[in-house]
Write a protein that holds these residues in place. Sequence first.
Motif, PDB file in Angstrom:
ATOM      1  N   VAL A 224       0.856  -1.205   0.000  1.00  0.00           N
ATOM      2  CA  VAL A 224       0.000   0.000   0.000  1.00  0.00           C
ATOM      3  C   VAL A 224       0.882   1.242   0.000  1.00  0.00           C
ATOM      4  O   VAL A 224       1.872   1.313   0.732  1.00  0.00           O
ATOM      5  N   LYS A 225       0.527   2.208  -0.839  1.00  0.00           N
ATOM      6  CA  LYS A 225       1.286   3.459  -0.871  1.00  0.00           C
ATOM      7  C   LYS A 225       1.096   4.211   0.442  1.00  0.00           C
ATOM      8  O   LYS A 225      -0.030   4.465   0.873  1.00  0.00           O
ATOM      9  N   LEU A 226       2.187   4.563   1.068  1.00  0.00           N
ATOM     10  CA  LEU A 226       2.127   5.226   2.364  1.00  0.00           C
ATOM     11  C   LEU A 226       1.796   6.707   2.208  1.00  0.00           C
ATOM     12  O   LEU A 226       2.316   7.380   1.311  1.00  0.00           O
ATOM     13  N   PRO A 227       0.955   7.240   3.098  1.00  0.00           N
ATOM     14  CA  PRO A 227       0.643   8.664   3.059  1.00  0.00           C
ATOM     15  C   PRO A 227       1.776   9.484   3.668  1.00  0.00           C
ATOM     16  O   PRO A 227       2.616   8.963   4.408  1.00  0.00           O
ATOM     17  N   ALA A 228       1.794  10.768   3.392  1.00  0.00           N
ATOM     18  CA  ALA A 228       2.755  11.660   4.038  1.00  0.00           C
ATOM     19  C   ALA A 228       2.467  11.687   5.539  1.00  0.00           C
ATOM     20  O   ALA A 228       1.314  11.691   5.964  1.00  0.00           O
ATOM     21  N   PHE A 229       3.544  11.694   6.333  1.00  0.00           N
ATOM     22  CA  PHE A 229       3.381  11.698   7.794  1.00  0.00           C
ATOM     23  C   PHE A 229       4.399  12.671   8.383  1.00  0.00           C
ATOM     24  O   PHE A 229       5.601  12.500   8.208  1.00  0.00           O
TER      25      PHE A 229
END
Length: 370
Positions: A224-229
Motif C-alpha cells: 500500500v502506498k504510504l501517506p505523508a506523515f
Amino acid sequence: MKRKKLIFILNNFLIGGAERLILEIIKNLDRNEFEINIVTVFGSGPIEVEFRKLGTPIFFAGPKRYPSSVFLKIVWILSTPFVFLRLIVFLRKIKPDVVITSLYQADILGYWASFRLNTKLVSIQHDVVRINPIIRWLKTRVLKNTNKIIAISNKVKQFLIEYFRVSASKIEVIYNGVDFERFMSFQKLDQDWGPVFGIIARLDKIKGHIYILEALKKIKSEGVKLPAFIFVGDGPERKNLEIFAEENDLTNIKFVGEVLEIGKYLKQMDVFVLPSLSEGLGISLIEALVAKKLIIASNIGGIRELIEHNKTGILVRPANVDDLYQAIKWVIENKNEALKLRTASFEWINKNRNLFDSKDVSKKYSEVLS
C-alpha cells in the motif's frame, strides 16, 4: 482597586502542554485585576520568546540554560539549594497574594519557598504518571497543604484522589484552553484531503511514536502506498525513530524538529495521531480538534473525555501496533467516512467551546485566583 500579586512558578520554557496552557492563561488575565510575575526553576527554553511578548517580568531562580545534557542536569541538581534560596528571597521581595505552580519540581520548590508566607497556593495538575516514592511523598505533602488544586481533566482528578490521597473538595476540573480563532484558521477544505497524517509531541517513549512507525511498516509490507506523515517535535527518541524510519525505508516520514509556530504544519495535516502511553488530557488534541483534524488516539486517560470511538474520532489500545495499523489503513481506504468523522469531531468541540476556549478557561482561572 489594588491589584492581586500573582507569581506563576514553572519548571522551564520548553514547548509542552503545561507551558502552553500557562501562556494562554496569562495572556487572557486582566492586568487591571492582577499584577503578574513568572519564575522558572529549571532554566529557559524556546517558548520564552512568547512569554516575553506578554510584557510580564520573568525571574530565573536557577541557571537560565536548560540542562539538556547529563552533565548540565547534574549541575542543576547540585545547584538546587541555591535555586531554592533564590526563590525564597524573590517571593519575600514580591510578597505575592497567590502562588501558582505547575509540574512537580515547581510544585515542591514553590510550596517550601512559600512556607510561612501569607499567600494562597494553587497547583495545576496535568499528569497521571506514577513517580518514585520519595518524590511521591514530597508531592503528597505539598498537595495536602495546597489551598486549591486545578486538574486538567476528570481523569487527573481521579488520579490525584487515588494516588496522592488529595481531598476531592479542594480539586476543581478546568480543561486546557486554546485560542479557538487561531486554530480554526488551520483547518483544511474537504477537497484538499490527502490524507496527510501528523503528530505534534515531544519525541519521548511515552508519546508512542514508535508504534506509528511499526504500523506504517506493516502497511508498506502489503504494497500500500504510504501517506505523508509529519513528526513535529524533538526529544530523546529522535535518533532511534529516524534510524528505524531509514532502516525500513519509510520515506514518507518527515521529521521537522521542535517548532515554536506549529500552525504551518498543523494546517498541512488531515489526520492527527497521538498513540500515547499516558495522557492527562492532551492540549495538542484540543488544538487538532479545533483545527478540524480527524483524530486517532490511545484509549486512555483524559483522551476519552475528548474522543468517543467512531463518533468524534478513532480510539486504539495503547502500545498496540495492529490497532494503529487498522485505523490508519481504514482512513486511507475510506475517504468519505473519514471526512464525516472529521466533521463530527469539529462539531463536538465547537459545541463545547466554552469548556476549551482559552478566553473562557482564563475566566475560570481568574475566579480561582481572585
